[in-house]
Motif scaffolding. Structure first.
Motif, PDB file in Angstrom:
ATOM      1  N   ALA A 202       0.828  -1.208   0.000  1.00 14.63           N
ATOM      2  CA  ALA A 202       0.000   0.000   0.000  1.00 14.63           C
ATOM      3  C   ALA A 202       0.867   1.265   0.000  1.00 14.63           C
ATOM      4  CB  ALA A 202      -0.930  -0.009   1.210  1.00 14.63           C
ATOM      5  N   GLU A 203       1.924   1.280   0.797  1.00 15.64           N
ATOM      6  CA  GLU A 203       2.808   2.446   0.825  1.00 15.64           C
ATOM      7  C   GLU A 203       3.519   2.620  -0.519  1.00 15.64           C
ATOM      8  OE1 GLU A 203       3.002   4.600   3.083  1.00 15.64           O
ATOM      9  OE2 GLU A 203       2.141   3.681   4.865  1.00 15.64           O
ATOM     10  N   THR A 204       3.921   1.520  -1.129  1.00  9.77           N
ATOM     11  CA  THR A 204       4.597   1.606  -2.433  1.00  9.77           C
ATOM     12  C   THR A 204       3.661   2.161  -3.495  1.00  9.77           C
ATOM     13  OG1 THR A 204       6.004  -0.272  -1.840  1.00  9.77           O
ATOM     14  CG2 THR A 204       5.858   0.299  -4.170  1.00  9.77           C
ATOM     15  N   VAL A 205       2.434   1.676  -3.524  1.00 11.02           N
ATOM     16  CA  VAL A 205       1.456   2.162  -4.497  1.00 11.02           C
ATOM     17  C   VAL A 205       1.181   3.649  -4.285  1.00 11.02           C
ATOM     18  CG1 VAL A 205      -0.956   1.966  -5.214  1.00 11.02           C
ATOM     19  CG2 VAL A 205       0.402  -0.092  -4.837  1.00 11.02           C
ATOM     20  N   PHE A 206       1.136   4.057  -3.042  1.00 12.27           N
ATOM     21  CA  PHE A 206       0.841   5.457  -2.749  1.00 12.27           C
ATOM     22  C   PHE A 206       1.999   6.369  -3.143  1.00 12.27           C
ATOM     23  CE2 PHE A 206       0.072   9.115   0.064  1.00 12.27           C
ATOM     24  CZ  PHE A 206      -1.263   9.336  -0.198  1.00 12.27           C
ATOM     25  N   GLN A 207       3.234   5.875  -3.083  1.00 12.92           N
ATOM     26  CA  GLN A 207       4.414   6.694  -3.379  1.00 12.92           C
ATOM     27  C   GLN A 207       4.832   6.650  -4.842  1.00 12.92           C
ATOM     28  OE1 GLN A 207       6.359   8.715  -1.268  1.00 12.92           O
ATOM     29  NE2 GLN A 207       4.578   8.463   0.040  1.00 12.92           N
ATOM     30  N   LEU A 208       4.392   5.658  -5.594  1.00 17.41           N
ATOM     31  CA  LEU A 208       4.896   5.453  -6.952  1.00 17.41           C
ATOM     32  C   LEU A 208       4.625   6.598  -7.923  1.00 17.41           C
ATOM     33  CD1 LEU A 208       4.532   1.700  -7.969  1.00 17.41           C
ATOM     34  CD2 LEU A 208       6.572   3.132  -7.977  1.00 17.41           C
ATOM     35  N   PRO A 209       3.423   7.177  -7.990  1.00 17.21           N
ATOM     36  CA  PRO A 209       3.191   8.200  -9.030  1.00 17.21           C
ATOM     37  C   PRO A 209       4.165   9.368  -8.969  1.00 17.21           C
ATOM     38  CG  PRO A 209       1.110   7.474  -8.086  1.00 17.21           C
ATOM     39  CD  PRO A 209       2.182   6.855  -7.252  1.00 17.21           C
ATOM     40  N   LEU A 210       4.302   9.981  -7.800  1.00 17.81           N
ATOM     41  CA  LEU A 210       5.212  11.118  -7.687  1.00 17.81           C
ATOM     42  C   LEU A 210       6.662  10.692  -7.893  1.00 17.81           C
ATOM     43  CD1 LEU A 210       5.638  14.102  -7.084  1.00 17.81           C
ATOM     44  CD2 LEU A 210       5.717  13.529  -4.642  1.00 17.81           C
ATOM     45  N   SER A 211       7.035   9.530  -7.372  1.00 17.66           N
ATOM     46  CA  SER A 211       8.417   9.062  -7.538  1.00 17.66           C
ATOM     47  C   SER A 211       8.734   8.812  -9.012  1.00 17.66           C
ATOM     48  CB  SER A 211       8.626   7.774  -6.730  1.00 17.66           C
ATOM     49  OG  SER A 211       8.388   7.988  -5.356  1.00 17.66           O
ATOM     50  N   MET A 212       7.777   8.263  -9.748  1.00 16.64           N
ATOM     51  CA  MET A 212       8.002   7.999 -11.167  1.00 16.64           C
ATOM     52  C   MET A 212       8.157   9.299 -11.959  1.00 16.64           C
ATOM     53  SD  MET A 212       5.717   5.473 -13.582  1.00 16.64           S
ATOM     54  CE  MET A 212       5.629   4.309 -12.217  1.00 16.64           C
ATOM     55  N   ILE A 213       7.364  10.295 -11.628  1.00 17.21           N
ATOM     56  CA  ILE A 213       7.469  11.586 -12.311  1.00 17.21           C
ATOM     57  C   ILE A 213       8.817  12.239 -12.028  1.00 17.21           C
ATOM     58  CG2 ILE A 213       6.513  13.916 -12.402  1.00 17.21           C
ATOM     59  CD1 ILE A 213       3.758  12.680 -11.877  1.00 17.21           C
ATOM     60  N   LEU A 214       9.253  12.194 -10.768  1.00 16.60           N
ATOM     61  CA  LEU A 214      10.530  12.808 -10.406  1.00 16.60           C
ATOM     62  C   LEU A 214      11.697  12.113 -11.105  1.00 16.60           C
ATOM     63  CD1 LEU A 214      10.011  13.429  -6.579  1.00 16.60           C
ATOM     64  CD2 LEU A 214      10.032  15.128  -8.396  1.00 16.60           C
ATOM     65  N   ILE A 215      11.713  10.796 -11.088  1.00 16.81           N
ATOM     66  CA  ILE A 215      12.832  10.070 -11.691  1.00 16.81           C
ATOM     67  C   ILE A 215      12.854  10.269 -13.202  1.00 16.81           C
ATOM     68  CG2 ILE A 215      13.722   7.755 -12.153  1.00 16.81           C
ATOM     69  CD1 ILE A 215      13.084   6.982  -9.353  1.00 16.81           C
ATOM     70  N   SER A 216      11.687  10.344 -13.838  1.00 19.06           N
ATOM     71  CA  SER A 216      11.677  10.607 -15.283  1.00 19.06           C
ATOM     72  C   SER A 216      12.288  11.973 -15.594  1.00 19.06           C
ATOM     73  CB  SER A 216      10.243  10.534 -15.815  1.00 19.06           C
ATOM     74  OG  SER A 216       9.444  11.574 -15.273  1.00 19.06           O
ATOM     75  N   GLY A 217      12.055  12.954 -14.712  1.00 19.17           N
ATOM     76  CA  GLY A 217      12.693  14.255 -14.907  1.00 19.17           C
ATOM     77  C   GLY A 217      14.199  14.194 -14.741  1.00 19.17           C
ATOM     78  N   PHE A 218      14.677  13.399 -13.776  1.00 17.64           N
ATOM     79  CA  PHE A 218      16.117  13.249 -13.596  1.00 17.64           C
ATOM     80  C   PHE A 218      16.763  12.581 -14.816  1.00 17.64           C
ATOM     81  CE2 PHE A 218      14.898  12.813  -8.900  1.00 17.64           C
ATOM     82  CZ  PHE A 218      14.941  14.187  -8.729  1.00 17.64           C
TER      83      PHE A 218
END
Length: 299
Positions: free
Chosen positions: A167-183
């Protein structure tokens, strides 16, 4: 006859610097430069406003039960021993560490794969997918409780730390994916192409060339995933019923009852919960700042 001593050059003392005899002038302040007191006074008030609650927690945690002194002297660790041994905070601490580390690893790995796909590949629904990821940030976690509970109940994962980690992973994934794609977009694509020319495949080129440059961004994303999983209260409360599997936020809630609150034990538990997060940020702060500035690429 000219002697050898006479031929030697006589050193001539250097003339004094004209600025040496001048009196030092006080540096004039620019017209748009604020006086120092206008900077230090607000900062001091803000620092006082921030530190007073921490001192209050330390006061209740370190002074003896029943004491009303404003100075924790003599210092006692009775409250820490009580919450660690009697209230099973050692078990809560272990469960929180396991949940936080597992969430960090899963979030970072999945977000790294998804972020690379968003940064390097073009597909039809890419723009819509990015908008959907952004829209998920407006959904509060409380709205996910009922569907997640039903899913975990069907999978027989209720009362398991795995349910909280997922549940914590699912909740954190969208923002983390957007940030890493920018990096990843900040890493020149030509570096990967040069690795392919040298004989590397896509995965090897990414691992050798791109991944080392993403270290600040990965540390920033992973640290926030860990801190969120460490402090999150709702998922652990709803999905875990066994006391031996609870995490620290739920353990802090057990120290408060409808009739009374043990302030000393609550303060000691709050310090135990805060110390790991403070230590993590103390060690990664330089990587954190570099990561969120999207890191300039060198070379």
């Amino acid at each position: 006859m000219i002697t050898e001593e006479a031929t030697r050059a006589v050193p001539v003392p250097a003339p004094p610097h004209p600025a040496a005899d001048r009196p030092r002038r006080r540096r004039s302040r620019a017209w748009d430069e604020a006086p120092r007191w206008q900077i230090y006074v607000p900062l001091s008030l803000y620092l006082l406003f921030t530190l007073v609650p921490f001192y209050w927690i330390l006061l209740f945690a370190l002074r003896r039960p029943g004491s009303t002194s404003l100075v924790p002297w003599p210092v006692t660790f009775e409250h820490f021993e009580k919450v660690w041994n009697e209230r099973e905070f050692g078990v809560y601490f272990q469960n929180s560490v396991l949940t936080g580390v597992a969430t960090l690893l899963l979030t970072t790995l999945v977000a790294l794969a998804g972020g690379y796909a968003l940064a390097r590949f073009e597909f039809r629904i890419k723009r819509g997918f990015m908008i959907a990821l952004l829209c998920t940030q407006f959904v509060p976690g409380a709205l996910l409780l009922v569907p997640l509970f039903q899913i975990f109940a069907e999978l027989r994962m209720i009362n398991s730390l795995a349910s909280v980690i997922i549940a914590e992973t699912v909740f954190q994934l969208p923002l983390s994916m957007i940030l890493i794609s920018g990096f990843i977009r900040n890493v020149p694509y030509s570096l990967e192409e040069a690795a392919w020319v040298d004989g590397c495949n896509r995965f090897t080129g990414f691992r050798i060339v791109v991944l080392p440059l993403l270290r600040p961004g990965l540390i920033a994303v992973g640290s926030f995933a860990f801190v969120h999983a460490w402090n999150h209260f709702l998922f652990a409360l709803m999905f875990l019923s066994d006391q031996s599997k609870q995490t620290i936020p739920v353990g802090l809630n057990t120290l408060m009852s409808a009739d009374s609150v043990d302030l000393g034990a609550l303060a000691a538990g709050g310090i135990i919960a805060a110390v790991p997060v403070v230590i993590v940020f103390a060690f990664i702060q330089k990587w954190l700042i570099t990561g969120f500035s999207a890191g300039a690429v060198k070379g």
